[in-house]
Design an enzyme around this catalytic site. Structure first.
Site, PDB file in Angstrom:
ATOM      1  N   LYS A 197       0.844  -1.207   0.000  1.00 39.74           N
ATOM      2  CA  LYS A 197       0.000   0.000   0.000  1.00 39.74           C
ATOM      3  C   LYS A 197       0.878   1.256   0.000  1.00 39.74           C
ATOM      4  CE  LYS A 197      -3.845  -2.316   2.305  1.00 39.74           C
ATOM      5  NZ  LYS A 197      -4.567  -2.616   3.537  1.00 39.74           N
ATOM      6  N   GLN A 253      -4.229  -0.745   9.584  1.00 42.96           N
ATOM      7  CA  GLN A 253      -4.284  -2.123   9.089  1.00 42.96           C
ATOM      8  C   GLN A 253      -4.923  -3.045  10.129  1.00 42.96           C
ATOM      9  OE1 GLN A 253      -3.588  -3.041   6.023  1.00 42.96           O
ATOM     10  NE2 GLN A 253      -3.720  -5.249   6.263  1.00 42.96           N
ATOM     11  N   ASP A 293     -10.757   3.486   4.106  1.00 43.18           N
ATOM     12  CA  ASP A 293     -11.226   2.096   4.147  1.00 43.18           C
ATOM     13  C   ASP A 293     -12.749   2.011   4.053  1.00 43.18           C
ATOM     14  OD1 ASP A 293      -9.498  -0.085   4.278  1.00 43.18           O
ATOM     15  OD2 ASP A 293      -8.949   0.325   6.360  1.00 43.18           O
TER      16      ASP A 293
END
Ligand code: GUN
Length: 299
Positions: A53, A97, A120
């Site tokens: 990422k 994460q 997200d």
């Protein structure tokens, strides 16, 4: 001839569009898009995801910041970092994460991220905007947004008259996927482990999306001939044919079986997987456009 979707190729086209959008925002508004990725602990798989990422964010021309915190980080320390990133005007997207180490509670952390920086799409404000059909105002969860790119490229924007079945009801995928399909006018069924006669429910689907985490569960006789099959599963299974102790990645769909029946199908790996990261980049540049008071492009 069954069409096998090349997720890497579609993701690359999204990434090209993100790069162009980021460049335009920098030239026109003097704003460089910024993404902060936070990882706690030393789970190797999570570190691999986070590295890719951060790397992709740099490749897109973003400011890319990675915060790697030790496993003994406290809830308060993690919350304080999120607060700092919320206040940082150079950061437009924040990603923590998951999963977090067991002693940490992820939900208050996710809900502490400013909704406009929640790339997200997990904040209740973003989930609520999707649930009420406000697709333009919030940020969409990356994997369902990526799966929808495949659906749109196969069936167009309007899914009127088509039956869609999503197997799985998670907040991260199944629920938002069902809502996106519904917003596009599909007739949607959300199936799950308690569904009665799952194969029969699936056989009704023009668009079948599997996200259950059960290797190769969906068989050819679950698939309506001519259906579009999207496999969101990533399961590592033993592959003794490759040598002792070797493994391979498979989806929730038995690809070799279903490819004979479907009209369009995604492989694993190389299907939905590469789209998740591409849509994360898209969300980040969308967030940067909005923070600069500009209308973001569509991806
Ligand atoms: N872990 C596995 N997938 C994801 C994801 O899409 N977002 C976050 N934050 N963590 C993950």
């Amino acid at each position: 001839m069954t069409i096998i979707i090349d997720g890497k190729q579609v993701a690359a086209s999204v990434i090209d569009a993100v790069k162009a959008a980021a460049r335009a925002l920098e030239v026109d508004a003097g704003v460089r898009t910024g993404l902060a990725v936070v990882i706690v602990g030393d789970d190797p798989a999570s570190h691999a995801y986070v590295s890719s990422k951060s790397r992709m964010a740099k490749e897109c021309g973003f400011i890319s910041v990675q915060h790697t915190l030790p496993v003994e980080t406290t809830q308060e320390q993690l919350a304080a970092l999120v607060e700092t990133l919320n206040r940082d005007d150079t950061i437009h997207g924040i990603l923590v994460q998951l999963p977090l180490p067991r002693h940490l509670n992820s939900e208050p952390i996710i809900q502490a991220i400013l909704p406009e920086k929640d790339v997200d799409g997990l904040h209740v404000v973003n989930a609520g905007k999707l649930a009420t059909g406000d697709l333009e105002g919030g940020l969409l969860s990356c994997t369902p947004a990526g799966a929808m790119v495949f659906v749109r490229r196969t069936h167009g924007e309007d899914l009127s008259g088509l039956n869609a079945v999503v197997i799985g009801r998670s907040n991260l995928f199944g629920k938002p996927m069902a809502q996106l399909l519904l917003a596009a006018n599909a007739t949607v069924t959300t199936a799950h482990s308690r569904t009665k006669d799952l194969p029969a429910v699936c056989r009704n689907a023009d668009i079948l999306v599997a996200a259950v985490g059960r290797p190769q569960m969906v068989k050819a006789d679950w698939v309506k001939p001519g259906a579009t099959v999207i496999d969101v599963g990533i399961n590592r299974v033993p592959a003794p044919d490759r040598g002792e102790g070797k493994s391979r990645l498979v989806g929730d769909v038995d690809f070799e079986d279903c490819v004979r029946v479907a009209a369009v199908i995604t492989p694993v790996p190389g299907g939905v997987g590469p789209m998740t990261i591409a849509m994360l980049m898209a969300n980040t540049v969308i967030a940067a456009y909005r923070s600069a008071g500009r209308k973001p492009p569509k991806f």
